[in-house]
Write an enzyme that holds these catalytic residues in place. Structure first.
Site, short mmCIF file in Angstrom:
data_model
loop_
_atom_site.label_atom_id
_atom_site.label_comp_id
_atom_site.label_asym_id
_atom_site.label_seq_id
_atom_site.Cartn_x
_atom_site.Cartn_y
_atom_site.Cartn_z
N GLY A 262 -5.87 0.44 2.53
CA GLY A 262 -6.64 1.66 2.33
C GLY A 262 -5.69 2.73 1.86
O GLY A 262 -4.93 2.54 0.92
N GLU A 263 -5.68 3.84 2.56
CA GLU A 263 -4.78 4.93 2.21
C GLU A 263 -4.06 5.35 3.50
O GLU A 263 -4.67 5.93 4.40
CB GLU A 263 -5.61 6.07 1.61
CG GLU A 263 -4.80 7.28 1.24
CD GLU A 263 -3.61 6.93 0.35
OE1 GLU A 263 -3.79 6.25 -0.68
OE2 GLU A 263 -2.50 7.31 0.72
N CYS B 121 -0.86 -4.04 3.33
CA CYS B 121 -0.70 -2.91 2.42
C CYS B 121 -0.61 -1.59 3.19
O CYS B 121 0.38 -1.37 3.87
CB CYS B 121 -1.83 -2.92 1.37
SG CYS B 121 -1.40 -2.02 -0.11
N HIS C 134 -2.81 -8.00 -0.34
CA HIS C 134 -4.10 -8.17 0.33
C HIS C 134 -4.52 -9.63 0.29
O HIS C 134 -5.19 -10.04 -0.65
CB HIS C 134 -5.18 -7.37 -0.40
CG HIS C 134 -5.01 -5.90 -0.36
ND1 HIS C 134 -5.55 -5.12 0.62
CD2 HIS C 134 -4.36 -5.06 -1.17
CE1 HIS C 134 -5.25 -3.86 0.41
NE2 HIS C 134 -4.52 -3.79 -0.67
N GLU D 273 -6.77 -10.83 2.06
CA GLU D 273 -8.22 -10.86 2.34
C GLU D 273 -9.05 -10.69 1.08
O GLU D 273 -10.26 -10.89 1.11
CB GLU D 273 -8.58 -9.78 3.38
CG GLU D 273 -8.67 -8.34 2.88
CD GLU D 273 -7.32 -7.67 2.62
OE1 GLU D 273 -6.28 -8.33 2.71
OE2 GLU D 273 -7.35 -6.47 2.30
N1 GLN Z 1 -1.05 3.12 -1.78
C1 GLN Z 1 -1.71 3.03 -0.52
C2 GLN Z 1 -0.98 3.82 0.57
O1 GLN Z 1 0.07 4.30 0.33
C3 GLN Z 1 -1.86 1.59 -0.08
C4 GLN Z 1 -2.76 0.84 -1.01
C5 GLN Z 1 -3.53 -0.24 -0.36
O2 GLN Z 1 -3.62 -0.35 0.86
N2 GLN Z 1 -4.12 -1.06 -1.20
O3 GLN Z 1 -1.43 3.93 1.65
#
Ligand code: GLN
Length: 200
Positions: free
Chosen positions: A50-51, A82, A176, A178
Site C-alpha cells: 500500500g502506502e 512491499c 507482491h 499475492e
Molecule cells: N511505494 C510504496 C511505499 O513507499 C510501497 C508500494 C507498494 O506497497 N506497492 O509505501
C-alpha cells in the site's frame, strides 16, 4: 496432517483482499486486523502493500503501533510485502520525516528504489527454501540496502539487489507474491507459522 492456523491481515490500508484470498486458498483462516484487540488469538500476521507513510499515520492514529510492535517482538510470525516490509524495517530511507516504522526487522530499506521508468515489473526469482523460482510483482517497490547479522537474504534481483529477507519469525519481500497465482511464498510463511505453533 496440517493444523488450521489463523492469520491476521493488517487492514488499515492497502492490498488486503489478495492476501486473504491466498491464505484461504491454502486452507488457513484469514481475518482482517483493524484494531489492536484483533491481534488476540492470531498465529501469524501479514502486513500488506500500500502506502507506508499512510499506513504509518493510520496505525499511529489508531493506537496500534505499540500493540503491533509488542506482538511481533513477542514472537508473532509476521510477513510484510512491499509497504509492509517498509513498516517492519528498523530504518527507512527516502520517506517522510514523520513516518514511523515498527523496527522489528533489522534492515535498512529505501522506498521507491527501482527508478521512475520501471515503477512496476514482474520477474521470477529464486527464493531460499522454495524449490521453484517465485513469481514476483514489483510496484514502486523498496529495496533492502543493509541487513543485520541475524537477517537471512532470501532472494535478490539484478545480480544482488536484496528483495527478500527473514529474521527468525519475521519475513519481508519488496514484491507482491499475492498479486500472482504463485502461492509458494504464502505457503512458506504458513510453514513458519506452523513451526512456531508447534514449538509453543
Ligand atoms: N511505494 C510504496 C511505499 O513507499 C510501497 C508500494 C507498494 O506497497 N506497492 O509505501
Amino acid at each position: 496432517m496440517s493444523s488450521t492456523v489463523t492469520i491476521g491481515v493488517l487492514s488499515v490500508q492497502g492490498g488486503v483482499a489478495e492476501h486473504i484470498r491466498m491464505i484461504e486458498g491454502l486452507g488457513a483462516k484469514a481475518v482482517p486486523v483493524r484494531r489492536a484487540e484483533h491481534l488476540a488469538g492470531l498465529d501469524g500476521i501479514i502486513l500488506p502493500g500500500g502506502e507506508s507513510t499512510t499506513m504509518s499515520r493510520l496505525l499511529r492514529l489508531g493506537g496500534m503501533l505499540a500493540p503491533l510492535r509488542a506482538a511481533i517482538d513477542g514472537g508473532l510470525p509476521s510477513f510484510g510485502t512491499c509497504a509492509g516490509l517498509i513498516m517492519l524495517a528498523t530504518e527507512v530511507l527516502d520517506t517522510r520525516e514523520d513516518a514511523v516504522s515498527l523496527q522489528v526487522l533489522d534492515v535498512t530499506v529505501r522506498r521507491n528504489a527501482f527508478g521512475r521508468q520501471v515503477n512496476s515489473f514482474e520477474t521470477h526469482v529464486p527464493f531460499l527454501g522454495i524449490e521453484q523460482p517465485v513469481h514476483a510483482v514489483f510496484i514502486r517497490a523498496p529495496r533492502v540496502e543493509r541487513v543485520g547479522d541475524n537477517v537471512d537474504v532470501m532472494c535478490t534481483v539484478d545480480g544482488g539487489t536484496i528483495v527478500g529477507v527473514r529474521q527468525g519469525h519475521v519475513l519481508g519481500t519488496s514484491f507482491h507474491p499475492e498479486l500472482s497465482e504463485d502461492d509458494s511464498v504464502h505457503k512458506y510463511f504458513l510453514q513458519m507459522v506452523r513451526d512456531a505453533v508447534h514449538s509453543r
